[in-house]
Design a protein around this motif. Structure first.
Motif, PDB file in Angstrom:
ATOM      1  N   ASP A 183      73.365  22.688 -66.648  1.00 37.30           N
ATOM      2  CA  ASP A 183      72.496  23.244 -65.608  1.00 37.30           C
ATOM      3  C   ASP A 183      71.937  24.588 -66.067  1.00 37.30           C
ATOM      4  O   ASP A 183      72.690  25.444 -66.550  1.00 37.30           O
ATOM      5  N   HIS A 242      66.597  18.838 -58.720  1.00 39.33           N
ATOM      6  CA  HIS A 242      67.451  19.161 -59.868  1.00 39.33           C
ATOM      7  C   HIS A 242      67.334  18.111 -60.983  1.00 39.33           C
ATOM      8  O   HIS A 242      67.273  18.454 -62.167  1.00 39.33           O
ATOM      9  N   SER A 267      75.989  14.206 -66.454  1.00 39.64           N
ATOM     10  CA  SER A 267      76.577  15.537 -66.257  1.00 39.64           C
ATOM     11  C   SER A 267      77.860  15.399 -65.460  1.00 39.64           C
ATOM     12  O   SER A 267      78.383  14.299 -65.288  1.00 39.64           O
ATOM     13  N   HIS A 274      66.361  18.181 -65.156  1.00 48.33           N
ATOM     14  CA  HIS A 274      67.072  17.582 -66.296  1.00 48.33           C
ATOM     15  C   HIS A 274      66.134  16.670 -67.101  1.00 48.33           C
ATOM     16  O   HIS A 274      66.140  16.701 -68.330  1.00 48.33           O
TER      17      HIS A 274
HETATM   18 ZN    ZN Z   1      72.841  19.071 -63.442  1.00 52.84          ZN
END
Ligand code: ZN
Ligand code: KG4
Length: 360
Positions: free
Chosen positions: A322, A132, A157, A136
């Motif tokens: 996201d 993940h 985040s 980003h």
């Molecule tokens: Zn995230």
């Protein structure tokens, strides 16, 4: 007119530049937390990006993991259809599937990874589990497809506040992170204390625009300490104590408090990121994650990066929080390099277990 033979490609949006024929068309699935998201890219060009929020959490003031996985189950297939339709692509045009494998909520990750595996099997496609955070980091390709390492990247985040030294694609060193609350989490908690709705970051941002950031002196933990560690829980406590000591704050007083809170978070994030860039000798910085939408943060970074002669990039707004496109962007790069996930590949909720960082 004759056409050169090449892999099947979907038509891009009108006026979009033609991608190199070697670019893979990749569908990215992101379900690590409370956004059900699917995007389609061709190489570094974003063809579609569909994100379904899950309002079911709002009344709880935070994400309820069990509700998140159930909502992903309901929202994922419609998001897939919408992402393919917006990209004007069908399964024949898709070369591979990328999906967030971790870190994140275990039940939510399982929904994404099992769906990706099932789709890969059904449509005869390659698939790949993606970190993940790597999504980003490279979400800035949505703004600048030529963005490259070396750089320092701040991922800020609701779940992360990480400062990375990016040495190349796939080569990351962790320079620092938060010791307690993530920056977005701090914004959400501040919003709760100020009686603003969830998710609170955008609300604090809006209120802060009407306030004076110098009105209330709030702590900036570890600002003057060496190193790149951060901490935001003391700031949240200071905000709570200020509200307890000043009941019946006026509308302007609340706006001043929101602006002062935002300024404290922004001071720490910008100072630590710029110090990290100087430490790493990096000529450019990327600021990503949901908090990178913050107006004050963007202004401060623009001012301070320019003052130090550093190149600066933010993702486009749709790629800050996201989203599926960022997973597809990172996945396309890895799939093009020949990486694939096998049958045994599963989810990994913990970043520490993912072996993502090189030793500093
Ligand atoms: Zn995230
Ligand atoms: O990246 P993201 O969508 O999801 C997570 O991985 O958490 O980030 C969401 C976080 C939330 O904490 C939200 O309040 C924060 O980003 N956020 C903001 C703004 N927009 C979203 N924080 C400050 N100012 C904003 N404008």
């Amino acid at each position: 007119m004759t056409r050169a033979p090449g892999p099947p490609t979907a038509p891009g949006p009108p006026g979009a530049p033609r991608a190199a024929r070697t670019s893979l068309t990749v569908l990215g699935i992101e379900t690590s937390c409370d956004d059900t998201a699917v995007g389609v890219v061709r190489g570094r060009q974003v063809l579609s990006n569909v994100t379904s929020a899950q309002p079911v959490h709002w009344e709880y003031g935070g994400v309820v993991p069990e509700l998140a996985s159930r909502a992903h189950l309901e929202l994922l297939l419609p998001a897939l259809d919408a992402a393919l339709a917006q990209a004007r692509a069908d399964w024949a045009a898709v070369d591979g599937i990328a999906v967030t494998r971790g870190p994140g909520l275990v039940g939510s990750l399982i929904v994404g990874v099992s769906t990706a595996r099932a789709l890969a099997l059904a449509h005869g496609k390659d698939w790949l589990g993606v970190n993940h955070l790597e999504g980003h980091v490279w979400s800035v390709w949505g703004t600048d497809p030529g963005w490259a390492a070396p750089c320092v990247c701040l991922v800020a985040s609701g779940g992360h506040t990480e400062l990375l030294h990016v040495l190349g694609f796939g080569r990351y060193r962790l320079l620092g992170s938060t010791r307690d609350d993530a920056a977005g989490e701090a914004f959400d908690k501040a919003a709760q204390l100020l009686d603003l709705p969830y998710p609170g970051g955008p609300e604090v941002d809006r209120l802060a625009r009407q306030g004076d950031p110098r009105a209330v002196n709030l702590p900036r933990a570890l600002l003057r300490e060496p190193g790149f560690e951060m901490s935001f829980s003391g700031l949240k406590t200071a905000l709570r104590l200020f509200l307890e000591r000043n009941p019946g704050l006026s509308a302007q007083g609340r706006a001043d408090l929101a602006a002062s809170f935002e300024a404290a978070v922004v001071d720490v994030l910008t100072a630590k990121t710029l110090a990290a860039a100087a430490h790493a000798g990096a000529p450019r910085i990327a600021v990503t994650g949901g908090v990178s939408l913050n107006t004050g943060l963007r202004e401060a970074f623009a001012r301070r990066a320019a003052a130090q002669g550093l190149q600066l990039a933010f993702p486009p707004p749709a790629l800050c929080g996201d989203n599926g496109a960022m997973i597809a962007l990172a996945g396309a790069e890895r799939l093009a390099a020949g990486e694939r996930s096998g049958d045994a590949t599963s989810v990994e909720p913990s970043l520490d277990e993912m072996g993502f960082f090189e030793p500093v």
